[in-house]
Design a protein around this motif. Structure first.
Motif, mmCIF file in Angstrom:
data_model
loop_
_atom_site.group_PDB
_atom_site.id
_atom_site.type_symbol
_atom_site.label_atom_id
_atom_site.label_comp_id
_atom_site.label_asym_id
_atom_site.label_seq_id
_atom_site.Cartn_x
_atom_site.Cartn_y
_atom_site.Cartn_z
ATOM 1 N N THR A 190 -0.930 -14.838 10.684
ATOM 2 C CA THR A 190 -0.096 -14.957 9.488
ATOM 3 C C THR A 190 0.700 -13.670 9.293
ATOM 4 N N ARG A 191 1.987 -13.811 8.994
ATOM 5 C CA ARG A 191 2.837 -12.643 8.762
ATOM 6 C C ARG A 191 2.878 -12.335 7.269
ATOM 7 N N VAL A 192 2.662 -11.074 6.947
ATOM 8 C CA VAL A 192 2.640 -10.627 5.558
ATOM 9 C C VAL A 192 3.768 -9.614 5.380
ATOM 10 N N VAL A 193 4.622 -9.853 4.411
ATOM 11 C CA VAL A 193 5.786 -8.979 4.194
ATOM 12 C C VAL A 193 5.773 -8.485 2.755
ATOM 13 N N SER A 194 5.882 -7.179 2.599
ATOM 14 C CA SER A 194 5.916 -6.567 1.271
ATOM 15 C C SER A 194 7.196 -5.762 1.099
ATOM 16 N N HIS A 195 7.788 -5.889 -0.079
ATOM 17 C CA HIS A 195 8.964 -5.107 -0.441
ATOM 18 C C HIS A 195 8.493 -3.828 -1.143
ATOM 19 N N ASP A 196 8.816 -2.715 -0.578
ATOM 20 C CA ASP A 196 8.635 -1.369 -1.132
ATOM 21 C C ASP A 196 7.216 -0.791 -1.075
ATOM 22 N N TRP A 197 6.167 -1.617 -1.191
ATOM 23 C CA TRP A 197 4.827 -1.056 -1.296
ATOM 24 C C TRP A 197 3.982 -1.437 -0.093
ATOM 25 N N ASP A 198 3.163 -0.463 0.363
ATOM 26 C CA ASP A 198 2.360 -0.680 1.574
ATOM 27 C C ASP A 198 0.982 -1.213 1.214
ATOM 28 N N MET A 199 0.070 -1.164 2.206
ATOM 29 C CA MET A 199 -1.307 -1.653 2.037
ATOM 30 C C MET A 199 -2.312 -0.521 2.235
ATOM 31 N N GLY A 200 -1.970 0.661 1.755
ATOM 32 C CA GLY A 200 -2.887 1.783 1.894
ATOM 33 C C GLY A 200 -3.044 2.185 3.352
ATOM 34 N N ASP A 201 -4.286 2.291 3.816
ATOM 35 C CA ASP A 201 -4.526 2.749 5.180
ATOM 36 C C ASP A 201 -4.449 1.640 6.213
ATOM 37 N N TRP A 202 -4.082 0.431 5.807
ATOM 38 C CA TRP A 202 -3.764 -0.611 6.798
ATOM 39 C C TRP A 202 -2.318 -0.402 7.210
ATOM 40 N N GLU A 203 -2.118 0.205 8.358
ATOM 41 C CA GLU A 203 -0.769 0.558 8.790
ATOM 42 C C GLU A 203 0.029 -0.702 9.114
ATOM 43 N N PRO A 204 1.322 -0.712 8.792
ATOM 44 C CA PRO A 204 2.138 -1.896 9.081
ATOM 45 C C PRO A 204 2.418 -2.017 10.571
ATOM 46 N N ASP A 205 2.653 -3.245 11.003
ATOM 47 C CA ASP A 205 3.094 -3.460 12.387
ATOM 48 C C ASP A 205 4.568 -3.110 12.551
ATOM 49 N N ARG A 206 5.329 -3.247 11.476
ATOM 50 C CA ARG A 206 6.727 -2.809 11.477
ATOM 51 C C ARG A 206 7.088 -2.335 10.079
ATOM 52 N N ARG A 207 8.034 -1.406 10.006
ATOM 53 C CA ARG A 207 8.564 -0.940 8.728
ATOM 54 C C ARG A 207 10.056 -0.685 8.884
ATOM 55 N N LEU A 208 10.833 -1.221 7.977
ATOM 56 C CA LEU A 208 12.270 -1.016 7.986
ATOM 57 C C LEU A 208 12.709 -0.462 6.637
ATOM 58 N N VAL A 209 13.713 0.376 6.646
ATOM 59 C CA VAL A 209 14.343 0.848 5.414
ATOM 60 C C VAL A 209 15.782 0.345 5.428
ATOM 61 N N VAL A 210 16.171 -0.354 4.363
ATOM 62 C CA VAL A 210 17.501 -0.942 4.304
ATOM 63 C C VAL A 210 18.208 -0.478 3.048
ATOM 64 N N GLU A 211 19.510 -0.400 3.105
ATOM 65 C CA GLU A 211 20.301 -0.068 1.926
ATOM 66 C C GLU A 211 20.230 -1.214 0.930
ATOM 67 N N ALA A 212 20.146 -0.865 -0.340
ATOM 68 C CA ALA A 212 20.062 -1.880 -1.398
ATOM 69 C C ALA A 212 20.922 -1.442 -2.573
ATOM 70 N N PRO A 213 22.253 -1.507 -2.422
ATOM 71 C CA PRO A 213 23.140 -1.003 -3.475
ATOM 72 C C PRO A 213 23.002 -1.742 -4.808
ATOM 73 N N GLU A 214 22.480 -2.984 -4.782
ATOM 74 C CA GLU A 214 22.344 -3.751 -6.019
ATOM 75 C C GLU A 214 20.976 -3.554 -6.672
ATOM 76 N N LYS A 215 20.136 -2.704 -6.102
ATOM 77 C CA LYS A 215 18.784 -2.528 -6.613
ATOM 78 C C LYS A 215 18.811 -1.869 -7.987
ATOM 79 N N THR A 216 18.020 -2.420 -8.910
ATOM 80 C CA THR A 216 17.992 -1.911 -10.283
ATOM 81 C C THR A 216 16.720 -1.138 -10.597
ATOM 82 N N VAL A 217 15.759 -1.129 -9.659
ATOM 83 C CA VAL A 217 14.483 -0.443 -9.879
ATOM 84 C C VAL A 217 14.454 0.834 -9.052
#
Length: 251
Positions: free
Chosen positions: A110-137
């Motif tokens: 099962t693939r698990v995807v989180s926006h902005d927050w990780d899972m502590g010491d469970w390292e991700p299999d992939r991590r991307l940083v993307v531009e979000a000009p419309e982000k309000t938070v």
């Protein structure tokens, strides 16, 4: 932002065979996008009944009501075991509270995807940083997207055979595991193999070498699959083929 939604669905490689469950689904945009763009089925779960109502209206407007549904429910009481893709945009402490259920209840792969927050010491299999000009938070106009592949649980003892050019030999295997990282000791009658590897869903890449190093010896790189309490796979050393098969020992 919708460009972040696009990245979340893309990094999970969502397709028409998937069932996308979004925890804290808000206005439903993730599951609606999954259904409209990738023909996936979807379920959104949220505590806000007004957002659930809005999501249902949006799904009807986009023509995907037959593919998605929305539940007004507490995510901690929700049953999300059927997900093939699980998405979330929750606080970090909520991710950690959900982590045991994700690891122990969801099907390996099962693939698990989180926006902005990780899972502590469970390292991700992939991590991307993307531009979000419309982000309000937050102050930064960018978002991190994390992907984890739920690993099979292999820790413990297994018994089987190692077949090679010299025939078959009985083995006992001890796996240790921390999330998607594994190590193994493989005991044969005259010698021991040891090594480490990585688990991706129900597949293991495992490199084993003699515990006592011998000049000229090379590690055996096994590709293994875990299913129904069994492990099976092979390694090639030049033209020599080794097959490892084992069954979990129940306490």
């Amino acid at each position: 932002p919708m460009n972040v939604v696009d990245v979340m669905l893309a990094i999970a490689e969502v397709g028409p065979q998937d069932y996308v469950i979004d925890l804290g689904s808000g206005d439903g945009r993730i599951v609606i996008a999954a259904a409209k763009r990738y023909q996936a089925r979807g379920l959104g779960i949220d505590m806000d009944e007004w957002l659930i109502a809005e999501s249902r209206v949006s799904a009807a407007r986009e023509g995907v009501s037959s593919k998605v549904e929305f539940l007004h429910q507490d995510i901690f009481l929700a049953d999300f075991r059927a997900a093939t893709v699980l998405t979330m945009y929750l606080l970090p402490e909520v991710n950690l509270e959900l982590r045991p259920r994700i690891l122990f209840e969801l099907t390996p792969g099962t693939r698990v995807v989180s926006h902005d927050w990780d899972m502590g010491d469970w390292e991700p299999d992939r991590r991307l940083v993307v531009e979000a000009p419309e982000k309000t938070v937050g102050l930064k106009k960018e978002s991190a997207v994390y992907l984890w592949i739920v690993p099979a649980r292999v820790a413990g003892y297994w018994r089987g055979v190692l077949a090679g050019p010299g025939g078959e030999e009985s083995v006992v295997i001890e796996f240790a595991q921390r999330f998607q990282n594994a190590s193994a000791n493989v005991w044969l009658r005259r010698w021991t193999l040891a090594g480490s590897g990585r688990i991706r869903g129900d597949n293991i890449s495992l490199s084993l070498h003699r515990a006592t190093w011998m000049p000229g010896s090379k590690p055996l790189s096994f590709t293994l699959r875990v299913a129904d309490g069994r492990i099976e796979g092979e390694a090639l050393d030049g033209e020599q083929r080794y097959v490892l098969r084992a069954t979990r020992l129940v306490d």
